[in-house]
Design a protein around this motif. Sequence first.
Motif, short mmCIF file in Angstrom:
data_model
loop_
_atom_site.label_atom_id
_atom_site.label_comp_id
_atom_site.label_asym_id
_atom_site.label_seq_id
_atom_site.Cartn_x
_atom_site.Cartn_y
_atom_site.Cartn_z
N UNK A 177 -16.78 11.59 -3.79
CA UNK A 177 -16.85 10.75 -4.99
C UNK A 177 -15.78 11.15 -6.01
N UNK A 178 -15.58 12.45 -6.20
CA UNK A 178 -14.56 12.92 -7.15
C UNK A 178 -13.16 12.55 -6.65
N UNK A 179 -12.91 12.69 -5.35
CA UNK A 179 -11.60 12.34 -4.79
C UNK A 179 -11.31 10.85 -4.96
N UNK A 180 -12.30 10.01 -4.73
CA UNK A 180 -12.13 8.56 -4.90
C UNK A 180 -11.88 8.23 -6.37
N UNK A 181 -12.61 8.88 -7.28
CA UNK A 181 -12.41 8.63 -8.71
C UNK A 181 -11.02 9.07 -9.16
N UNK A 182 -10.56 10.23 -8.70
CA UNK A 182 -9.21 10.69 -9.05
C UNK A 182 -8.12 9.77 -8.50
N UNK A 183 -8.32 9.29 -7.28
CA UNK A 183 -7.35 8.35 -6.70
C UNK A 183 -7.31 7.06 -7.51
N UNK A 184 -8.47 6.59 -7.96
CA UNK A 184 -8.51 5.37 -8.77
C UNK A 184 -7.80 5.58 -10.11
N UNK A 185 -7.99 6.74 -10.73
CA UNK A 185 -7.31 7.04 -11.99
C UNK A 185 -5.80 7.12 -11.77
N UNK A 186 -5.38 7.75 -10.69
CA UNK A 186 -3.95 7.86 -10.37
C UNK A 186 -3.32 6.48 -10.16
N UNK A 187 -3.98 5.62 -9.40
CA UNK A 187 -3.46 4.26 -9.16
C UNK A 187 -3.39 3.49 -10.48
N UNK A 188 -4.41 3.61 -11.31
CA UNK A 188 -4.41 2.93 -12.60
C UNK A 188 -3.26 3.44 -13.48
N UNK A 189 -3.03 4.75 -13.50
CA UNK A 189 -1.97 5.35 -14.33
C UNK A 189 -0.59 4.85 -13.89
N UNK A 190 -0.33 4.83 -12.59
CA UNK A 190 0.96 4.36 -12.07
C UNK A 190 1.13 2.87 -12.37
N UNK A 191 0.07 2.09 -12.20
CA UNK A 191 0.14 0.65 -12.50
C UNK A 191 0.44 0.43 -13.98
N UNK A 192 -0.25 1.18 -14.84
CA UNK A 192 -0.08 1.02 -16.29
C UNK A 192 1.33 1.40 -16.73
N UNK A 193 1.90 2.46 -16.20
CA UNK A 193 3.25 2.88 -16.55
C UNK A 193 4.30 1.92 -16.01
N UNK A 194 3.98 1.15 -14.99
CA UNK A 194 4.94 0.23 -14.39
C UNK A 194 4.97 -1.15 -15.01
N UNK A 195 4.02 -1.43 -15.93
CA UNK A 195 4.00 -2.75 -16.59
C UNK A 195 5.17 -2.87 -17.55
N UNK A 196 5.59 -4.10 -17.89
CA UNK A 196 6.65 -4.27 -18.89
C UNK A 196 6.25 -3.60 -20.21
N UNK A 197 7.18 -2.85 -20.79
CA UNK A 197 6.86 -2.07 -21.98
C UNK A 197 6.96 -2.85 -23.28
#
Length: 155
Positions: free
Chosen positions: A22-42
């Motif tokens: 459960x912790x690994x899945x939650x960390x992976x979800x946070x990582x994917x969200x962080x990369x997606x958020x940083x890649x949006x138009x600024x």
Amino acid sequence: MAGEQTWIAWFGAHPPVAWAIAVAVALAAVLVFWVWRKGRPFAPGDVFRASRLSKGNHLFPTQVLITPVSVVQYTPRWIGRQEETIHMAHLSSVKIDTGLLLSNLLIETSGGSDPIRCHGHHKGDANAMKQLIERYQTEYYRHPSAPAGPASSDR
């Protein structure tokens, strides 16, 4: 249904493993969200993002914002960002180096500072960036409040 009950029973018998998953899945979800958020138009407007397939742009692609008064190169990082802004009056040339799939831009300045290097943009985006810069420079120097050139200071 029996397979699902087997999994539930197995996780019930092994709570540390269930928590670790459960912790690994939650960390992976946070990582994917962080990369997606940083890649949006600024910023709103004409923002051009480099392809994630190009070198140095896999996680956080570099973005270029072109406005009527400046060109901004924005590079997101894990924590923070790097921005470089050049006023439209200080741009001297735009060079496009076209490869098989992607293009690189070199936006040179007249002020002696380092040029903006933009790697890995699609060919259409590179041409659109150059056309926007040329159009905004033309508008900037045609505007009545634009600074006078060196010839007018000799009078």
